[in-house]
Scaffold this active site. Structure first.
Site, PDB file in Angstrom:
ATOM      1  CE  LYS A   1     -12.064  43.021 -30.464  1.00  0.00           C
ATOM      2  NZ  LYS A   1     -10.755  43.553 -30.922  1.00  0.00           N
TER       3      LYS A   1
ATOM      4  CE1 TYR B   1     -13.196  41.533 -27.263  1.00  0.00           C
ATOM      5  CE2 TYR B   1     -14.737  39.920 -28.150  1.00  0.00           C
ATOM      6  CZ  TYR B   1     -13.469  40.475 -28.111  1.00  0.00           C
ATOM      7  OH  TYR B   1     -12.476  39.981 -28.927  1.00  0.00           O
TER       8      TYR B   1
ATOM      9  CB  SER C   1     -13.423  42.775 -35.876  1.00  0.00           C
ATOM     10  OG  SER C   1     -14.697  42.627 -35.306  1.00  0.00           O
TER      11      SER C   1
ATOM     12  CG  ASN D   1      -3.557  41.999 -32.063  1.00  0.00           C
ATOM     13  OD1 ASN D   1      -4.411  41.166 -32.331  1.00  0.00           O
ATOM     14  ND2 ASN D   1      -2.703  41.833 -31.055  1.00  0.00           N
TER      15      ASN D   1
END
Length: 281
Positions: A155, A151, A136, A85
């Site tokens: 992901k 970013y 993700s 996470n």
């Protein structure tokens, strides 16, 4: 519910990670949780029992991750579920962000999770069981958010390596799930979890407009409940078959559906052109 499962949750000092750790402990699980400050994490969680192991782990340092994983196994006897996470948001258009800014986001969001997977897998292979939940984002499925490109790329990378991992470990009884959260009412959009570009460029109107929308409209109005997300993680992990793709939040679900429909429309519209590149039979 099997209360004896051991969970490892990274990035647990706030947000979805913190909510998950609290919910797991409330339900009788043993939990190892990582943060940059173990004492602060322990205070945030508010739990002093032996089922909780707060760890300071430098996720971008493979040796430190290996040491942490060994500590968890020696403390609890094993690991059953890993939730990768840890991560942060990096704002800035592709031109604005420096090479260093982009690489740092990849180091934490991508390579940190890979270090965890690399060091947990020998344990999972020995017992031929185990689950990974790699977090993700809906931005790792739908990338059309101006100013979020790096970013998004981190992901999308999480989604990509998790799909490969799921195929690599299938015969070993191990599972891998991509989790795509939408907007949850956490501090993700606040300073500390979200970084801006060091050198913004005024010409990028769309990116600046989206930043204002996040600051003035989305913060404080996120539809997702972190406690319900934690319950969803637990319910998924306890299921007979674990999903490869798990979208969390009605906003995430709806955006995913919209992209799937758009891609299907492109496939239909450009089918002839797509197939025109084959060798003639």
């Amino acid at each position: 519910m099997d209360s004896k499962k051991v969970w490892l949750v990274t990035g647990s000092s706030k947000g979805l990670g913190l909510a998950l750790v609290k919910k797991l402990l409330q339900n009788g699980y043993s939990v190892a949780a990582t943060s940059r400050n173990a004492d602060a994490l322990k205070k945030e969680v508010g739990y002093n029992g032996s089922e909780f192991l707060p760890l300071e782990m430098e996720l971008t340092n493979n040796a430190d991750v290996a040491k942490g994983v060994a500590t968890i196994i020696s403390t609890f006897g094993g690991i059953d579920v890993v939730v990768n996470n840890a991560g942060y948001g990096q704002l800035g258009t592709l031109e604005e962000l420096t090479d260093a800014e982009a690489r740092e986001n990849f180091d934490v969001n991508v390579f940190g999770s890979l270090n965890v997977i690399r060091n947990v897998m020998p344990h999972y292979r020995r017992k031929k069981a185990g689950a990974f939940f790699n977090v993700s984002s809906i931005a790792g499925f739908l990338g059309t958010f101006p100013g979020w490109g790096i970013y998004n790329a981190t992901k999308f990378a999480v989604a990509g390596f998790t799909e490969a991992l799921s195929a690599e470990v299938k015969s070993m009884g191990i599972t891998a799930t991509i989790v795509y959260p939408g907007y949850f009412k956490t501090n993700f959009l606040l300073q500390g979890s979200l970084r801006g570009a060091a050198n913004p460029i005024a010409d990028y109107t769309e990116a600046r407009e989206l930043e204002v929308i996040h600051e003035q409209q989305i913060i404080g109005n996120q539809p997702g409940d972190p406690d319900k997300a934690a319950e969803a993680f637990i319910k998924a992990a306890e299921g007979e078959s674990l999903p490869l793709h798990l979208f969390l939040g009605s906003d995430s679900f709806n955006m995913a559906n919209a992209k799937i429909q758009a891609v299907q429309a492109y496939l239909a519209q450009y089918e002839t052109l797509s197939k025109s590149t084959d060798y003639s039979s």
